[in-house]
Design a protein around this motif. Structure first.
Motif, short mmCIF file in Angstrom:
data_model
loop_
_atom_site.label_atom_id
_atom_site.label_comp_id
_atom_site.label_asym_id
_atom_site.label_seq_id
_atom_site.Cartn_x
_atom_site.Cartn_y
_atom_site.Cartn_z
N ALA A 45 0.85 -1.21 0.00
CA ALA A 45 0.00 0.00 0.00
C ALA A 45 0.88 1.25 0.00
CB ALA A 45 -0.93 -0.01 1.21
N ALA A 46 1.90 1.27 0.85
CA ALA A 46 2.76 2.46 0.93
C ALA A 46 3.52 2.66 -0.38
CB ALA A 46 3.73 2.32 2.11
N ALA A 47 3.96 1.56 -1.00
CA ALA A 47 4.67 1.67 -2.28
C ALA A 47 3.70 2.19 -3.36
CB ALA A 47 5.25 0.32 -2.69
N ARG A 48 2.47 1.69 -3.36
CA ARG A 48 1.49 2.13 -4.36
C ARG A 48 1.10 3.59 -4.13
NH1 ARG A 48 -1.33 -3.44 -5.86
NH2 ARG A 48 0.48 -4.08 -7.08
N ALA A 49 1.28 4.04 -2.89
CA ALA A 49 1.01 5.45 -2.58
C ALA A 49 2.20 6.33 -2.93
CB ALA A 49 0.65 5.59 -1.10
N GLY A 50 3.25 5.71 -3.47
CA GLY A 50 4.38 6.49 -3.95
C GLY A 50 5.58 6.56 -3.02
N ALA A 51 5.53 5.84 -1.90
CA ALA A 51 6.65 5.90 -0.95
C ALA A 51 7.75 4.91 -1.34
CB ALA A 51 6.18 5.61 0.46
N ARG A 52 8.96 5.21 -0.95
CA ARG A 52 10.04 4.24 -1.03
C ARG A 52 9.95 3.40 0.24
NH1 ARG A 52 16.00 4.43 -1.87
NH2 ARG A 52 16.42 2.19 -1.85
N VAL A 53 9.82 2.09 0.07
CA VAL A 53 9.59 1.20 1.22
C VAL A 53 10.60 0.06 1.23
CG1 VAL A 53 7.89 -0.25 2.40
CG2 VAL A 53 7.11 1.58 0.89
N THR A 54 11.22 -0.17 2.37
CA THR A 54 12.03 -1.37 2.58
C THR A 54 11.31 -2.25 3.58
OG1 THR A 54 14.09 -0.17 2.19
CG2 THR A 54 14.26 -2.28 3.32
N HIS A 55 11.04 -3.48 3.18
CA HIS A 55 10.36 -4.41 4.08
C HIS A 55 11.39 -5.15 4.93
CE1 HIS A 55 6.65 -6.64 5.10
NE2 HIS A 55 7.54 -7.52 5.52
N ILE A 56 11.18 -5.18 6.24
CA ILE A 56 12.02 -5.97 7.14
C ILE A 56 11.18 -7.15 7.61
CG2 ILE A 56 13.43 -5.94 9.23
CD1 ILE A 56 13.35 -2.82 9.06
N GLY A 57 11.57 -8.35 7.23
CA GLY A 57 10.74 -9.50 7.58
C GLY A 57 11.45 -10.80 7.27
N ALA A 58 10.69 -11.88 7.30
CA ALA A 58 11.27 -13.20 7.04
C ALA A 58 10.27 -14.12 6.37
CB ALA A 58 11.76 -13.81 8.35
N VAL A 59 10.80 -14.96 5.50
CA VAL A 59 10.01 -16.04 4.90
C VAL A 59 10.75 -17.34 5.14
CG1 VAL A 59 8.94 -14.59 3.13
CG2 VAL A 59 11.14 -15.70 2.65
N GLY A 60 10.10 -18.46 4.85
CA GLY A 60 10.75 -19.76 4.98
C GLY A 60 11.45 -20.13 3.68
N PRO A 61 12.03 -21.34 3.64
CA PRO A 61 12.69 -21.81 2.42
C PRO A 61 11.71 -21.85 1.24
CG PRO A 61 13.07 -23.32 4.26
CD PRO A 61 12.06 -22.32 4.73
N ASP A 62 10.42 -21.92 1.56
CA ASP A 62 9.36 -22.00 0.54
C ASP A 62 8.85 -20.61 0.15
OD1 ASP A 62 8.45 -21.43 3.10
OD2 ASP A 62 6.55 -22.50 2.84
N GLY A 63 9.54 -19.54 0.55
CA GLY A 63 8.92 -18.21 0.44
C GLY A 63 9.49 -17.28 -0.61
N ASP A 64 10.30 -17.83 -1.54
CA ASP A 64 10.91 -16.94 -2.55
C ASP A 64 9.87 -16.21 -3.39
OD1 ASP A 64 13.54 -16.60 -2.30
OD2 ASP A 64 14.14 -18.19 -3.70
N TRP A 65 8.79 -16.87 -3.68
CA TRP A 65 7.73 -16.25 -4.50
C TRP A 65 7.22 -14.97 -3.85
CZ3 TRP A 65 2.97 -15.30 -2.37
CH2 TRP A 65 2.70 -15.94 -1.15
N ALA A 66 7.15 -14.97 -2.50
CA ALA A 66 6.60 -13.79 -1.79
C ALA A 66 7.56 -12.62 -1.91
CB ALA A 66 6.35 -14.14 -0.33
N ARG A 67 8.87 -12.92 -1.76
CA ARG A 67 9.88 -11.88 -1.90
C ARG A 67 9.84 -11.31 -3.33
NH1 ARG A 67 13.80 -14.75 -0.64
NH2 ARG A 67 14.44 -14.22 1.45
N GLN A 68 9.74 -12.20 -4.32
CA GLN A 68 9.66 -11.78 -5.73
C GLN A 68 8.47 -10.88 -5.97
OE1 GLN A 68 11.75 -11.78 -8.05
NE2 GLN A 68 13.12 -12.88 -6.67
N ARG A 69 7.36 -11.25 -5.38
CA ARG A 69 6.14 -10.48 -5.63
C ARG A 69 6.22 -9.09 -5.00
NH1 ARG A 69 0.55 -13.71 -5.43
NH2 ARG A 69 1.81 -15.27 -6.48
#
Ligand code: RIB
Ligand code: NA
Length: 290
Positions: A45-69
Motif C-alpha cells: 500500500a505504501a509503495a502504491r502510494a508512492g513511498a520508497r519502502v524497505t520491508h524488514i521480515g522473514a520467509v521460509g525456504p518455501d517463500g521466494d515467491w513472496a519476496r519476488q512479488r
C-alpha cells in the motif's frame, strides 16, 4: 523513506455463504491464493502510494515467491531473511457481505532476530519512518532503535495485544487502531485514549470513516468514509495504514493523508484479495468518489 517491520503470509481465501460456526463443515464457493500478511499489505500500500519502502521480515525456504512479488510491487526486499521455519500463512473465510475471519500461522514471521532488524535500521536516516504491526516479533527493539536514530514511529496495533501497545507507550508518533481495539486499550490502561502518552492516534471506524485524536487539539476530528459496495473487507485496514504512513512520510498534512488513505481503503473493500489487489494512486484518481 519507510522501513516496515512486518509479516509476510500466503493468504488462502475461502468464499463462504456465512462464517462457519463451531463443529460446522462448510463448502466454499470459491478459493483463491495470494500474497498477504498485515506487514506485506502495508508495504505494498505504501509503495502504491508512492513511498520508497524497505520491508524488514522473514520467509521460509518455501517463500521466494513472496519476496519476488513484493519486489514486483515496488517494495525493496534486501532485508527479508530466509529462515528454516516455513513462511507464515493465513486461512481467510469471507462471507457474502464481505466480512471475514482469519486463522493465522506465524511461522517465519516469528523467527526474526534483533540482529536482522538492527542491520536493516542501521541503513535508515533521521526523519525516515518505522512502520510496524503485531504479526512479527522484535517490536520493542525496533522501536527503541528507531527512536535512537531519529525515525518517526507509526504503529498499527493489529492483531491487538494491549500489553504490546503499553510496552511502547511514550515512543509512538502515530498509533492506528480500530474502534474495538481502542476500547480494549482504554480499559487495559484505565484511561481515555487522549490521556495515553502517544502523539497522534487514528481510530478506524469501518464504514463510518475514522477519527483523529491529535496531540495538539483538544477535540478529536471525525472523517466520513467514501461509500462503496463491500465485497471483501480483508486488507482494507492495512491499505489505510500503508497509505497514511506514506502520505505522512512525504510530508502531507494529516487531513490530506487521511483522505487519500480513506479513498484507498474504500476501493480495497470492492476487491477480493489482499496485497495483490491494493489500488494505486491512478486507481484513486480515476475513481469517482462523489
Ligand atoms: O489484515 C489482513 C491480513 O491479516 C491478511 O493478509 C492475513 O495474512 C492476515 O495477516
Ligand atoms: Na479486499
Amino acid at each position: 523513506m519507510i522501513w516496515n517491520l512486518g509479516s509476510i503470509n500466503a493468504d488462502n481465501f475461502y468464499r463462504v455463504p456465512h462464517l462457519p460456526g463451531p463443529g460446522e463443515t462448510l463448502a466454499a464457493t470459491d478459493f483463491q491464493q495470494g500474497l498477504g500478511g498485515k506487514g506485506a499489505n502495508m508495504s505494498v500500500a505504501a509503495a502504491r502510494a508512492g513511498a520508497r519502502v524497505t520491508h524488514i521480515g522473514a520467509v521460509g525456504p518455501d517463500g521466494d515467491w513472496a519476496r519476488q512479488r513484493l519486489l514486483e510491487y515496488g517494495v525493496d526486499t534486501p532485508h527479508i531473511a530466509t529462515t528454516e521455519t516455513a513462511t507464515g500463512h493465513a486461512n481467510i473465510t469471507v462471507d457474502i457481505s464481505g466480512e471475514n475471519n482469519i486463522v493465522l500461522f506465524g511461522g517465519a514471521n516469528q523467527a526474526l532476530t534483533n540482529q536482522m532488524i538492527g542491520a536493516a535500521l542501521a541503513e535508515a536516516s533521521p526523519g525516515d519512518t518505522l512502520l510496524l504491526q503485531n504479526e512479527t516479533n522484535g517490536q520493542p527493539f525496533a522501536v527503541q532503535t528507531a527512536r535512537t536514530l531519529g525515525l518517526k514511529v507509526v504503529y498499527a496495533a493489529a492483531p491487538f495485544q494491549a500489553e504490546a501497545v503499553q510496552a511502547l507507550m511514550g515512543q509512538i508518533d502515530l498509533l492506528v487502531l480500530n474502534a474495538v481495539e481502542a476500547e480494549q486499550l482504554e480499559s487495559a490502561a484505565g484511561r481515555g485514549l487522549r490521556q495515553l502518552d502517544i502523539a497522534d492516534i487514528v481510530v478506524t471506524l469501518g464504514g463510518d470513516g475514522c477519527r483523529w485524536h491529535s496531540s495538539s487539539h483538544a477535540q478529536a476530528e471525525t472523517f466520513g468514509a467514501y461509500p462503496v459496495k463491500s465485497i471483501d473487507t480483508t486488507g482494507a485496514g492495512d491499505t489505510f495504514t500503508g497509505y497514511l504512513a506514506a502520505g505522512l512520510d512525504r510530508g502531507l498534512p494529516m487531513k490530506d493523508a487521511i483522505d487519500l488513505a480513506m479513498k484507498a481503503a474504500a476501493l480495497m473493500v470492492t476487491r477480493q484479495g489482499t496485497a495483490d489487489v491494493i489500488p494505486d494512486l491512478k486507481d484513486i484518481q480515476d475513481h469517482d468518489f462523489s
